[in-house]
Design an enzyme around this catalytic site. Structure first.
Site, PDB file in Angstrom:
ATOM      1  N   PRO A 173       0.850  -1.190   0.000  1.00 32.48           N
ATOM      2  CG  PRO A 173      -0.507  -1.474   1.854  1.00 32.48           C
ATOM      3  CD  PRO A 173       0.815  -1.895   1.296  1.00 32.48           C
ATOM      4  N   GLY A 175       0.816   5.584  -0.081  1.00 33.32           N
ATOM      5  CA  GLY A 175       0.045   6.823  -0.010  1.00 33.32           C
ATOM      6  C   GLY A 175       0.881   7.984  -0.489  1.00 33.32           C
ATOM      7  CB  THR A 178       6.124  11.266   3.661  1.00 35.60           C
ATOM      8  OG1 THR A 178       4.968  10.793   4.357  1.00 35.60           O
ATOM      9  CG2 THR A 178       5.699  12.191   2.545  1.00 35.60           C
ATOM     10  CB  SER A 243       4.841  14.392   6.034  1.00 31.97           C
ATOM     11  OG  SER A 243       3.866  13.743   6.825  1.00 31.97           O
ATOM     12  CG  PHE A 246       4.432  15.990   0.152  1.00 35.22           C
ATOM     13  CD1 PHE A 246       4.097  16.605  -1.053  1.00 35.22           C
ATOM     14  CD2 PHE A 246       5.387  16.583   0.967  1.00 35.22           C
ATOM     15  CE1 PHE A 246       4.722  17.782  -1.433  1.00 35.22           C
ATOM     16  CE2 PHE A 246       6.011  17.756   0.584  1.00 35.22           C
ATOM     17  CZ  PHE A 246       5.684  18.369  -0.615  1.00 35.22           C
ATOM     18  CB  THR A 248      -2.422   9.570   2.262  1.00 35.66           C
ATOM     19  OG1 THR A 248      -1.762   8.363   2.663  1.00 35.66           O
ATOM     20  CG2 THR A 248      -1.943  10.004   0.892  1.00 35.66           C
ATOM     21  CB  SER A 258       2.381  12.385  16.437  1.00 27.85           C
ATOM     22  OG  SER A 258       2.285  13.507  17.276  1.00 27.85           O
ATOM     23  CG  LEU A 310      -1.414  -6.667  10.352  1.00 23.29           C
ATOM     24  CD1 LEU A 310      -2.063  -6.299  11.674  1.00 23.29           C
ATOM     25  CD2 LEU A 310      -0.946  -8.116  10.374  1.00 23.29           C
ATOM     26  CE1 TYR A 515      10.084  14.894  14.879  1.00 25.13           C
ATOM     27  CE2 TYR A 515      12.085  15.014  13.572  1.00 25.13           C
ATOM     28  CZ  TYR A 515      10.741  14.725  13.674  1.00 25.13           C
ATOM     29  OH  TYR A 515      10.059  14.302  12.579  1.00 25.13           O
TER      30      TYR A 515
END
Lengths: 611, 678
Positions: A173, A175, A178, A243, A246, A248, A258, A310, A515
Site C-alpha cells: 500500500p 500513499g 513520506t 509531512s 504529501f 495521506t 502524530s 496486515l 527530535y
C-alpha cells in the site's frame, strides 16, 4: 481457499459524496522530485557562494538570497559552495517488470488504472529515509515494484486484494511515500510480482456529519487536501504532521502518526473513530460509531501502526472540529535548554499546553538564525532591542540560550487566558517573552527544513532526523546522553564536520517527544556514508533506549528499527503480532516485512505447507 | 349459510343503528405512540427545515448565502402547500356532514368492533401506518370518521393535489389531517422536502399515518400492484434504526355498490374523469342523496409489527454505524418493503367481504360463458348463489349476506343494481340492461383511446358495470383458474409440468392479478392442496394430477378470468400484427386495440369478450409484456415509447393461442345483442 468476509454491506447515498481535486497529480513525478523531498520547483541551491531557495510556495522562496546560510554551512562543514558533487541523474533503464500474467490480465479486465512504466514504478519503490534517497541518487535499487495500481474505491481495492490473494501477489500500500522508517521501501529479496496499490486516486469525502462532527474520508486523501476541504466547511481535523503536504490519511493511520497540534486535536489514534482495512481474509472494521466502547481488545489499535503488513486501509471515519476563530503565535527564550525543559514539564503538569509548544536547543536556535532574511518577519531575532535585553540586561548567553515556540488556538478569551498562564509559568523558569513573529517563523520554517537534506547530499553531507518519546524525569539526561554518544562516535570514525541537535516537539502528562537532527560530511575515502550514518544512528538509538526513551514516538518501526521491536513489546508481544499476521495474511500478501527482524520473521512457506 | 363467515361477521355492528352526534362526542383518543409531549402539526413542518440531511442538501445546491435564503423560503412555501393541520371544529363539522350523508346513502355501515378493540390494545408504543384498500373517495373520509367515533387518533393522510385544488374543501381537509403530494416526477427539490416531511411524520409525529399502498383508487375494484414510494419513505427510519418498530394496519373496506361505479366504467373505457372541484363535489353529493348504496363493511386487519414480520430478515444493525442521513435503503431492504406491501395487499383482500351481488355477477358471467343465460331464472339464481357462497367460504373468503331470507337479500341487491341487470318476464329471467349512452359524449381530443360508437357503448357499459362486481372476487379465483387453464383438455398432468405452466401464466397476469413472484412457490403449493381438497383436481399419482371434468366449478373459474385472458390475448395479437418495426406509445395501442375489437364486436364475433376494451387491462398487459421482454420501453420526454421484440412476442402469442384453444370461449350472447340492435 476460505471465504472473503465482506463485513456488513453499506448503502450510502451517493449524492453526499464529494470528489476532491488533489494538489498532487496522479503522475506524482510531474510535481514532485523523483530523487528527494518535496516539490520539484522548491529547493535550496547555491549561486556565487550564497544560498537561495527557489519557487514561490514557501515564505523564504522566490529566489531571494539567504544571506546567512552560506556562512553557517561554511562554518559548520568547512566547505565551499562550489564543492558541488555531481547531480543525480534519472536512470536510463529500469528493471523489467515481473508480471503475473493471470493477475495482470484480470486487473485489465476489471478496468483498474495501472502502469508498468519504469518511472512510475521507481518513484513508488521507496520512502524518505536517508538510505532510500541515497540509493535513488546512486541508482542502487535493484528491486522496484512491477505493477502500479490506482484503485478508485474501497470496492476496487477489495477486488485487487482478492485477486492478489488468489494469485499470490505481493501488495504494497502506498500513499504519500513520506515514510522515514523504511516501511514502504520495496523488499529487495521479494521474488513474487510486487504490486503497489497507490491510494491517492481514492480520496473522496464520503460523508460529513456536522451534527456529530465526524467525517468519513477515503484513505488516499492527502493531508493538505483534507484540511482544505474541511476548512471550506468551517471545520478542521487539526492533524498536522510535518509531512501534511504529501502524506495521506491512510498512511497516518498505518504508522500511528502524530501532529503538531495534538494538544488540541489529539494524535491520529484519538482522531480516528473507525477504520476500514481490507485484509487478505476480508474486511476488518469496527461496526460501531459510538464515541467509546468497552468491547474487548480494540482492533482499531491493531490497524493503527500495522505499517501495511496486515492489510490496506481504505476508509477512515475521523473527528472534526469547528475552525478556531483565533490563531496566535508566541515565543519564549530560556537561558539554557534545561530550564526550557523544566518549564515545559511544568506547563504539562498544569495541563495548559497551547495547541503546540516546541523547545529548540541552542544548535537549532543558531541554525534558525542562519535561515533568516534581512527583511520581513524573517529578519534576525537578536537584532535591536531584544539583542540588548538578551545579552546585557538579563545576561543571557547567545551560545547557550534555547527558544520555545508557541501556537495558540481557540476563541479570544481562551487564547488570552492560555497566554497569560504560560507566560507566568515561563517567568518562574527565567523564560522571556520573545514575541509573536519569532514564534510564527519557527512554525513556517517547519516545511522548509525537510528540503535541506537534498542540498546536503549535493555536498557530501548525509543528514537525517530521528525521534523518541521519554518520561519527563529522563528527558534532560536522554538529550545529553544521546548527543554525547553521537559526538563520541563521530570522533571514533574520524568525522570532523557534523551537527547534532535536538528539540522537544510534544509534551504529554508523563513525558515528551524529542527530535534529533544529525548530519555529517563524509570523507572522500568513505565508501558508503549511509552505512556509517546508520551505524552511528544505531548507537544513538541504543543510548536513547538505555536512557529511558522509546523506539519511536511517531515515525514507526518499519525496517530500520525492527531490531528493537522485541525489547519494546516483549517476546510474547511479538508472538501476538505474528499470530495476527498469520491469521489475517497467511500467504504474506502484504509482504512489506516491517516490524520483524529477519530472525523473527515468519516462515510463510512452511506455514503454507502446513495449511 | 356459510358458518365461519357468520361467526366472523357477528363482530360487526351496524353503525347506523347506534349513531353518534359528532358535534358533542367527547374525543379522548388513543395515541399510536405516547411521548412526553404531544406532537404539533406545525412542528412537523418546521422540523424539516432543521433536518440535517435537508440542510446538507441546501448547502449543496446553493450558490451563496442569499441563494440559500431564497431556497429556504421556497422550501417553506412548498411545506405550507404540503403540510397537514388539525382543527377540531372543522373535524366535528365535516364529520357531522359525512355522518348525515352516510345515513342517507347506505342502508348499513358494518364496523368490526373486535378489530377496533384489537387495534386500540396494540396502540401506544409505536407509530402506526394505516393502509386501506382504495376503491372510492369515501374510503378516507370513512377512515377518519371511524377513528373519531371510536376514540382513535385521526391519522395524517397523504392526499393527491386534485383535492388541494378544490378551493375551500382542500383547506378544510388539510385541517382534518390531509397533507398533499404533487404527482410530479423529477423535481428533486420538491421530493427532498417531501421525503423529509414523511421522515418527520414517522419519527416525530404521533398521529399515525394513512395512505393507499395501491397509490390510487382501483377503477376496476380489483387490487392494484402496490406502489413503493410512500411505503419506503415510511419504512426508511425503521431500517435506519431511528424508530424501534412500526405497526402497519391493513384496512379492508367493502362496498355493496361503489359510489363512483359509472365514473369508473367510463374511465376504464378511456373517457376521462371530470376534474375535481368543490362545486362538482357538492353537486355530485346532492345528486346521490336519494339513492341507496346498500351495505358497507369496514374492518381493521391484524396490526403487523415490522419487528415480528421481518424477524431476522432485517438487519437493523446494518445502518447503525453511519449517520442515518447519509445512507440509503439497501436493495435488500427495498425487497423487504415490497414483501410487506404485497403482504398487506393480501391481508386487505382476505378481509374484503364478498356480497350477494358479487356472486350474482359471477353466476351471470358463467352463464354467458356456457351459453345458458336464457335458462337462468330467479329461483335458480338463488340456489346458485347459496352454492357459490359455500364455495367462497371454502376458499377462505368472508361471505356476507342475509341468510335468513336469501331471496329478499338477492332481490334487494338486484334492485340496488338495476342499472345493470334486470329481472324480466313471467319466469323471472335475468337480463343485461342495455344502457342508453349519450352519442355526443366527448370530443375526440379528451379520449385516452378510440371513440367507441353508441351501439357498442350501450352494451359495453353494463358489461363493465357488471364486471366491477365480479372483480372483487378475482383475488380468490384467479389462481385456481390458472390451474384449471393449465389442466383442461389434458389428460394426466405431471405436477412439475403443471407448475411450469402455472408459473408462466402467473408471469403473464402478474400485474392483472397481482401475482407476486416471491410468493409463487408457497402459493402454488397452497392452491394445489386446496384444489385437491375441493376435488377440482384429482391426484392420479404421487407426481401427477388430472382435472375433475365433473367439478361444477370449472366453468365458473374459467369464466372469471376469461375477460382478462381475452384482453391480454387480443392486445398482444394486435400489437404483434400492427406495430412490428415501429416505435409507438400507449395511446397507439389503446386506439388500435379498441378500434379493431369494436369492429369485431359489431360483426358479432363471439370469441371476444367486450371487457377486452378495458384500458386498465391493456395497461397491465403492456407492463407484463415489458416485464417478459416482449416489448422494450424507453422514456422520451416523459412519454413511454415502445418497440417489439418480435421473437419473444410471437413465442408468447403462440403459447397463449395454445392455452386459448384448450377450451371454447363463447360470448355470442354479447355479440347477438349488439347485432340485434343494429
Amino acid at each position: 481457499m476460505s471465504k472473503f468476509d465482506t463485513n456488513l454491506t453499506k448503502s450510502l447515498d451517493q449524492s453526499t459524496i464529494k470528489n476532491v481535486e488533489s494538489v498532487i497529480p496522479k503522475k506524482r513525478q510531474d510535481l514532485l522530485k523523483w530523487s528527494g523531498w518535496g516539490y520539484r520547483d522548491s529547493k535550496f541551491y547555491p549561486k556565487h557562494e550564497e544560498v537561495f531557495f527557489s519557487g514561490a510556495r514557501y515564505p523564504i522562496g522566490g529566489d531571494v538570497k539567504l544571506p546567512h546560510f552560506g556562512d553557517w554551512i561554511r562554518r559548520n562543514f568547512n566547505l565551499k559552495m562550489d564543492d558541488l558533487l555531481s547531480q543525480p541523474q534519472k536512470p536510463l533503464e529500469y528493471p523489467e517488470p515481473k508480471l503475473d500474467e493471470i493477475f495482470y490480465e484480470a486487473i485489465q479486465e476489471l478496468n483498474i488504472d495501472y502502469s508498468i512504466t519504469g518511472e512510475d514504478r521507481l518513484v513508488r519503490c521507496h520512502g524518505q529515509t536517508l538510505h532510500d534517497i541515497y540509493c535513488l541518487r546512486n541508482g542502487k535499487f535493484e528491486r522496484i515494484p512491477d505493477l502500479i495500481l490506482w484503485p478508485k474505491s474501497h470496492e476496487e481495492v477489495v477486488k485487487i486484494v482478492k485477486l492478489a490473494t488468489e494469485n499470490n501477489i505481493c501488495i504494497i500500500p502506498f500513499g504519500g511515500g513520506t515514510s522515514v522508517s523504511g516501511s514502504i521501501t520495496c523488499p529487495q529479496d521479494e521474488k513474487r510480482c510486487i504490486t503497489v496499490i497507490d491510494t491517492t486516486q481514492m480520496n473522496r469525502l464520503l460523508w460529513l456529519d456536522k451534527q456529530n462532527l465526524v467525517a468519513c474520508f477515503e484513505s488516499g486523501i492527502v493531508g493538505q487536501d483534507l484540511e482544505r476541504v474541511l476548512q471550506e466547511e468551517g471545520l478542521t481535523m487539526g492533524h498536522e504532521p510535518d509531512s501534511i503536504e504529501f502524506s495521506t490519511l491512510g498512511g497516518w493511520v498505518a504508522t500511528r502518526a502524530s501532529g503538531m497540534k495534538k494538544n488540541v486535536y489529539g494524535n491520529i489514534e484519538d482522531i480516528v473513530i473507525r477504520v476500514k482495512m481490507v485484509t487478505s481474509k476480508g474486511i476488518l472494521e469496527r461496526n460501531i460509531s459510538a464515541p467509546r466502547v468497552s468491547c474487548g481488545p480494540d482492533f482499531n489499535q491493531l490497524i493503527l501502526g500495522s505499517e501495511g503488513t496486515l492489510g490496506i486501509v481504505t476508509e477512515v471515519v475521523v473527528k472534526v472540529r469547528p475552525l478556531p476563530p483565533v490563531k496566535k503565535y508566541g515565543s519564549l527564550v530560556f537561558p539554557d535548554f534545561e530550564s526550557g525543559i523544566r518549564c515545559l514539564r511544568e506547563i504539562a503538569k498544569k495541563r495548559c499546553q497551547p495547541a503546540s509548544i516546541r523547545l529548540m536547543d541552542n544548535e537549532q536556535f543558531v541554525f534558525g538564525q542562519a535561515l533568516k532574511l534581512d527583511t520581513g518577519i524573517f529578519a534576525s531575532f537578536v537584532d535591536g532591542l531584544k539583542n540588548f535585553l538578551l545579552t546585557k540586561v538579563k545576561g543571557y548567553d547567545l551560545t547557550k540560550v534555547s527558544v520555545a515556540t508557541l501556537l495558540f488556538e481557540g476563541d479570544k478569551e481562551e487564547v488570552d487566558r492560555q497566554e497569560k498562564l504560560i507566560y507566568e509559568i515561563a517567568d518562574q523558569y527565567s523564560g522571556l517573552k520573545a514575541g509573536e513573529t519569532n514564534g510564527q517563523k519557527g512554525y513556517v520554517l517547519t516545511f522548509v527544513i525537510a528540503y535541506i537534506r537534498d542540498l546536503g547530499l549535493d555536498y557530501g553531507i548525509v543528514a537525517e532526523s530521528f525521534e523518541t518519546s521519554v518520561p519527563w524525569d529522563k528527558c534532560e539526561s536522554l538529550c545529553r546522553n544521546t548527543k554525547a554518544v553521537v559526538r563520541q562516535e563521530c570522533k571514533k570514525h574520524g568525522i570532523d564536520h557534523y551537527l547534532i541537535s535536538c528539540r522537544v516537539t510534544q509534551t504529554y502528562d508523563a513525558g515528551a517527544c524529542v527530535y534529533f537532527y544529525f548530519g555529517f560530511r563524509w570523507n572522500t575515502e568513505c565508501q558508503n556514508p549511509v552505512d556509517l550514518y546508520e551505524e552511528i544512528e544505531l548507537m544513538a538509538r541504543n543510548e536513547i533506549l538505555a536512557s529511558g526513551g522509546s523506539i519511536s514516538h511517531h515515525h514507526g518501526i518499519g525496517k530500520i528499527r525492527a531490531r528493537w521491536y522485541k525489547q519494546s513489546v516483549s517476546s510474547i508481544g511479538v508472538s501476538l503480532y505474528k499470530a495476527a499476521k498469520m491469521e489475517l495474511d497467511p500467504r504474506n500478501i502484504f509482504g512489506l516485512n516491517n516490524l520483524l527482524t529477519p530472525e523473527d520473521a515468519i516462515d510463510f512457506e512452511k506455514l503454507q505447507s502446513k495449511l | 349459510m356459510p358458518e365461519k363467515s357468520q361467526q366472523y361477521l357477528h363482530n360487526f355492528h351496524n353503525y347506523l343503528e347506534n349513531r353518534v352526534n359528532l358535534l358533542t362526542h367527547t374525543f379522548h383518543p388513543k395515541i399510536p405512540i405516547e411521548k412526553v409531549r404531544r406532537s404539533v402539526p406545525n412542528d412537523v413542518k418546521l422540523r424539516v427545515l432543521q433536518n440535517q440531511r435537508f440542510n446538507d442538501y441546501l448547502d449543496k445546491i446553493s450558490t451563496d448565502k442569499d441563494d440559500r435564503k431564497k431556497k429556504v423560503f421556497a422550501a417553506l412555501q412548498i411545506l405550507s402547500e404540503m403540510a397537514f393541520d388539525r382543527n377540531m371544529i372543522v373535524i366535528r363539522t365535516l364529520g357531522s356532514i359525512i355522518e348525515k350523508l352516510m345515513g342517507q346513502l347506505y342502508s348499513a355501515v358494518h364496523i368490526n368492533q373486535n378489530s377496533i378493540k384489537n387495534l386500540k390494545e396494540s396502540m401506544g408504543n409505536q407509530q402506526i401506518i394505516y393502509l386501506p384498500c382504495h376503491r372510492s373517495y369515501v374510503d378516507f373520509m370513512l377512515m377518519s370518521f371511524i377513528c373519531f367515533i371510536n376514540n382513535i387518533e385521526i391519522p395524517s393522510i397523504a392526499a393527491g393535489m386534485d383535492f388541494y385544488n378544490m378551493k375551500v374543501l382542500g383547506e378544510l381537509m388539510r385541517k382534518t389531517g390531509a397533507f398533499y403530494m404533487r404527482r410530479t416526477f423529477g423535481d428533486e427539490f420538491y421530493w427532498n422536502i417531501f421525503k423529509e416531511y414523511m421522515h418527520e411524520i414517522i419519527t416525530y409525529n404521533d398521529f399515525g399515518l394513512e395512505f393507499f399502498v395501491e397509490g390510487t383508487r382501483s377503477r376496476t375494484c380489483k387490487a392494484l400492484w402496490p406502489k413503493l414510494g410512500l411505503l419506503s419513505m415510511s419504512l426508511e427510519p425503521y431500517f435506519m434504526g431511528e424508530v424501534h418498530d412500526l405497526k402497519v394496519v391493513p384496512v379492508s373496506i367493502s362496498y355493496e355498490k361503489v359510489l363512483e361505479e359509472q365514473l369508473f366504467v367510463y374511465e376504464l373505457l378511456g373517457i376521462p374523469k371530470p376534474k375535481e372541484s368543490t362545486k362538482g363535489f357538492f353537486k355530485a353529493i346532492t345528486s346521490l342523496k336519494s339513492k341507496s348504496y346498500g351495505n358497507m363493511f369496514f374492518d381493521f386487519g391484524e396490526p403487523i409489527s415490522l419487528n415480528s414480520f421481518y424477524g431476522s430478515d432485517v438487519k437493523k444493525f446494518n445502518h447503525s454505524s453511519e449517520p442515518a442521513h447519509i445512507q440509503k435503503m439497501s436493495a435488500d431492504e427495498i425487497q423487504l418493503t415490497t414483501d410487506l406491501a404485497q403482504h398487506v395487499l393480501k391481508q386487505q383482500q382476505n378481509k374484503i367481504v364478498i356480497m350477494a351481488y358479487n356472486l350474482i355477477a359471477l353466476i351471470y358471467c358463467e352463464r354467458i360463458h356456457t351459453n345458458s343465460i336464457e335458462s337462468l331464472t330467479f329461483m335458480e339464481l338463488e340456489r346458485e348463489v347459496l352454492k357459490l357462497a359455500a364455495f367462497f367460504e371454502e376458499l377462505g373468503a368472508i361471505v356476507g349476506f342475509d341468510d335468513k331470507d336469501p331471496a329478499k337479500n338477492i332481490r334487494e341487491t338486484m334492485a340496488l343494481h338495476d342499472n345493470v341487470l334486470e329481472v324480466t318476464g313471467n319466469s323471472s329471467n335475468i337480463q343485461l340492461k342495455r344502457a342508453n349512452t349519450d352519442s355526443n359524449r366527448t370530443s375526440n381530443g379528451n379520449l385516452k383511446g378510440h371513440w367507441l360508437c353508441k351501439e357498442v357503448m350501450d352494451i359495453v357499459v353494463p358489461v363493465f358495470s357488471l364486471q366491477l362486481y365480479c372483480n372483487p372476487t378475482i383475488y380468490w379465483l384467479s389462481q385456481p383458474a390458472l390451474f384449471v387453464l393449465s389442466t383442461i383438455g389434458q389428460n394426466v398432468v405431471l405436477i412439475d409440468d403443471l407448475k411450469k405452466d402455472v408459473l408462466w401464466l402467473r408471469q403473464v397476469f402478474i400485474y392483472e392479478f397481482v401475482l407476486y413472484p416471491r410468493f409463487e412457490d408457497e402459493e402454488f403449493d397452497k392452491v394445489l392442496k386446496k384444489l385437491l381438497d375441493m376435488k377440482i383436481l384429482i391426484q392420479s399419482s404421487e407426481s401427477s394430477v388430472i382435472l375433475n371434468e365433473k367439478s361444477p366449478y370449472i366453468n365458473l373459474l374459467l369464466s372469471a378470468i376469461s375477460p382478462f385472458f381475452s384482453c391480454f390475448y387480443n392486445t398482444s395479437e394486435i400489437i404483434l400484427s400492427k406495430f412490428i418495426g415501429m416505435k409507438f406509445v400507449d395511446k397507439d395501442i389503446f386506439i388500435a386495440v379498441q378500434s379493431t375489437l369494436e369492429q369485431e364486436l359489431l360483426k358479432g364475433n363471439g370469441t371476444i369478450h367486450p371487457y377486452s376494451l378495458c384500458l386498465e387491462s391493456m395497461n397491465t398487459s403492456i407492463l407484463s409484456l415489458c416485464n417478459s421482454q416482449c416489448l422494450f420501453k424507453e422514456k422520451q420526454n416523459c412519454v413511454n415509447q415502445y418497440s417489439i421484440d418480435e421473437a419473444n412476442m410471437s413465442a408468447l402469442v403462440n403459447r397463449l393461442r395454445c392455452f386459448n384453444s384448450r377450451w371454447n370461449f363463447n360470448y355470442k350472447y354479447f355479440g347477438n345483442i349488439i347485432l340485434s340492435k343494429i
